[in-house]
Design an enzyme around this catalytic site. Structure first.
Site, short mmCIF file in Angstrom:
data_model
loop_
_atom_site.label_atom_id
_atom_site.label_comp_id
_atom_site.label_asym_id
_atom_site.label_seq_id
_atom_site.Cartn_x
_atom_site.Cartn_y
_atom_site.Cartn_z
N LYS A 202 38.14 33.49 35.67
CA LYS A 202 39.42 34.24 35.71
C LYS A 202 39.45 35.07 36.99
CE LYS A 202 39.99 34.45 30.69
NZ LYS A 202 39.84 35.30 29.50
N GLY A 384 37.43 40.84 30.82
CA GLY A 384 38.46 41.59 31.54
C GLY A 384 38.54 43.02 31.02
N1 LIG Z 1 32.17 27.43 40.02
C1 LIG Z 1 32.94 27.38 38.94
N2 LIG Z 1 34.04 26.61 38.91
C2 LIG Z 1 34.80 26.55 37.80
N3 LIG Z 1 34.56 27.24 36.66
C3 LIG Z 1 33.48 28.02 36.65
C4 LIG Z 1 32.61 28.13 37.77
N4 LIG Z 1 31.63 28.99 37.44
C5 LIG Z 1 31.86 29.38 36.18
N5 LIG Z 1 32.95 28.81 35.67
C6 LIG Z 1 33.52 28.93 34.31
O1 LIG Z 1 33.86 30.26 34.06
C7 LIG Z 1 34.11 30.35 32.66
C8 LIG Z 1 33.96 31.77 32.19
O2 LIG Z 1 34.79 32.62 32.96
P1 LIG Z 1 35.47 33.96 32.39
O3 LIG Z 1 36.02 34.64 33.59
O4 LIG Z 1 36.38 33.60 31.28
O5 LIG Z 1 34.19 34.74 31.81
P2 LIG Z 1 34.04 36.01 30.85
O6 LIG Z 1 34.49 37.22 31.57
O7 LIG Z 1 32.64 36.01 30.35
O8 LIG Z 1 34.97 35.78 29.62
P3 LIG Z 1 36.30 36.53 29.13
O9 LIG Z 1 37.03 37.11 30.32
O10 LIG Z 1 37.01 35.39 28.50
O11 LIG Z 1 35.84 37.56 28.17
C9 LIG Z 1 33.14 29.37 32.02
O12 LIG Z 1 33.85 28.55 31.14
C10 LIG Z 1 32.54 28.62 33.20
O13 LIG Z 1 32.48 27.22 33.00
O1 LIG Z 2 38.66 36.26 26.31
C1 LIG Z 2 39.12 37.38 26.61
O2 LIG Z 2 38.80 37.98 27.66
C2 LIG Z 2 40.02 38.07 25.62
O3 LIG Z 2 40.03 37.42 24.37
C3 LIG Z 2 41.41 38.21 26.18
O4 LIG Z 2 41.96 36.94 26.39
P1 LIG Z 2 43.10 36.73 27.51
O5 LIG Z 2 42.41 36.87 28.84
O6 LIG Z 2 43.64 35.34 27.26
O7 LIG Z 2 44.14 37.80 27.30
#
Ligand SMILES: Nc1ncnc2c1ncn2[C@@H]1O[C@H](COP(=O)(O)OP(=O)(O)OP(=O)(O)O)[C@@H](O)[C@H]1O
Ligand SMILES: O=C(O)[C@H](O)COP(=O)(O)O
Length: 403
Positions: A202, A384
């Site tokens: 994200k 986030g």
């Molecule tokens: N180089 C990359 N290219 C594409 N996707 C990636 C890469 N590195 C990591 N990811 C993906 O990032 C995803 C997790 O990212 P995210 O930002 O959602 O993490 P998080 O902060 O732990 O979760 P959330 O924000 O949902 O609580 C995983 O599904 C992983 O496969």
């Molecule tokens: O996975 C998360 O970070 C929370 O469940 C919030 O989801 P969202 O980024 O889709 O609002």
């Protein structure tokens, strides 16, 4: 912020208590691959049920487009909640319609119902205050009291997070109280050196936090999908890797400011690349190639940090006193791209630092890769949400509970 203990002291027997949880768990073919977020809300649900409340649990799952979509049903999460509680859980086929009213009306004191995905309703995420308010009114009709316990979603100004608590007596659940207690330590009195590892997918959500981290952290290590916007900003080709083109000027400015402030920015020196995103279902071998971070071929995608980067990051974490880690370093769901995430998790465990892991996927990665979650200082259910908390932003879901 009044907590659930105050509510329990007032008594909840026979009252309908709406629990806004974050049951946004990772699913593969309808099967939950990590139930951490469901287990995290159990203390609140159990305490309410044991005190005789009629517990109405609601959450979002994924990002459906404001209409029912079977791929995003909360049914699997409701079933898992029932297994963990050791008691049947009613599942409502809709969120505020006859299914929801039927399920809630059918509850006896001490029983639990789960509503269908809040985001099947456009009003939940609407930017229009009146539309959100209307949906919140419909949710309010299902309950007498509100308990906020979906920490992972408190940074969202959504109807069930922000508008609904204003319409009902409201309290913070145990999860939110714990999360805020631990994260506060990272804002008030952080022990140095303070290292932050940022990864994940994200990217647009998370780049902004760096602005704030430049004032707080001593070292910032970048991995995952985040890394490619930085490498591109340094003038390197990143092929078909995840890229936030519009953020390149901001990222350049962050890197300049880091140099001025003496904050160490650490970027990958090598990465694993492939022309194809791996098959996460079959986990068929992906056969990636390791290349230098400044030599990513134009037709390939960076999917994990490479072996030299793993060593470099471990060395940068070894003497930290505080480490905050958000976001997997690679596509850890596939074994060929899990080594970077494993190396960082291991580095956290090897260091004497107070370690906080934040994020639904980061926490899931720690568990599914076989690490003992209790060995970390704290595993936050919010990605986030924890980043925005550390930024010092007013989080809608916390502000609503404080008012
Ligand atoms: N180089 C990359 N290219 C594409 N996707 C990636 C890469 N590195 C990591 N990811 C993906 O990032 C995803 C997790 O990212 P995210 O930002 O959602 O993490 P998080 O902060 O732990 O979760 P959330 O924000 O949902 O609580 C995983 O599904 C992983 O496969
Ligand atoms: O996975 C998360 O970070 C929370 O469940 C919030 O989801 P969202 O980024 O889709 O609002």
């Amino acid at each position: 912020m009044k907590t659930i203990d105050a509510l329990l002291a007032e008594g909840v027997n026979g009252k309908r208590v709406f629990v806004r949880a974050d049951l946004n768990v990772p699913l593969a073919d309808g099967t939950i691959t990590d139930d951490g977020r469901i287990r995290a809300v159990l203390p609140t649900v159990k305490a309410l049920a044991e005190a005789g409340a009629k517990v109405v649990v609601a959450s979002h799952l994924g990002r459906p487009k404001g209409a029912p979509d079977p791929d995003f049903s909360l049914r699997p999460a409701a079933e898992r909640l029932g297994e963990l509680l050791g008691a049947p859980v009613a599942f409502a086929e809709d969120t505020v319609g006859p299914g929801a009213h039927g399920a809630v009306d059918g509850l006896a004191p001490g029983q639990v119902a789960v509503l269908e995905n809040l985001r099947f309703n456009a009003g939940e995420t609407s930017k229009d205050d009146a539309e959100r308010g209307e949906f919140a009114d419909k949710l309010a009709a299902l309950a007498d009291v509100y308990v906020g316990d979906g920490f992972g979603a408190v940074h969202r100004k959504h109807a069930s997070v922000f508008d609904l608590p204003a319409k009902l007596p409201h309290y913070a659940g145990y999860l939110i109280a714990t999360e805020v207690g631990v994260l506060k330590k990272l804002t008030d009195d952080v022990k140095r050196p303070y290292a932050v590892v940022l990864g994940g997918a994200k990217v647009s959500d998370k780049l902004g936090v760096i602005d704030h981290l430049l004032e707080k952290a001593d070292r910032i290590l970048i991995g995952g999908g985040m890394a490619y916007t930085f490498l591109k900003a340094q003038g390197h080709e990143v092929g078909i890797s995840l890229l936030q083109e519009d953020q390149i000027p901001a990222v350049k400015e962050y890197m300049e400011r880091a140099t001025e402030k003496g904050v160490e920015f650490v970027l990958p020196v090598d990465v694993l690349v492939s022309p194809d995103f791996p098959d996460l279902k079959t986990k068929a071998p992906a056969n990636p190639t390791t290349v230098a971070a400044d030599a990513i071929p134009a037709d390939q995608e960076g999917l994990d940090i490479g072996p030299e980067t793993r060593k470099l990051y471990a060395s940068k974490l070894a003497d930290a006193a505080t480490i905050f880690w958000n976001g997997p370093l690679g596509v850890f769901e596939h074994p060929d791209y899990a080594e970077g995430t494993k190396a960082v998790a291991q580095a956290l465990l090897d260091s004497p630092a107070f370690t906080v892991v934040g994020g639904g996927d980061s926490a899931a990665a720690v568990r599914t890769l076989g690490f003992d979650e209790n060995a970390f200082g704290h595993i936050s259910t919010g990605g986030g949400a924890s980043l925005e908390y550390l930024e010092g932003k007013t989080l809608p879901g916390l502000a609503a509970l404080e008012n």
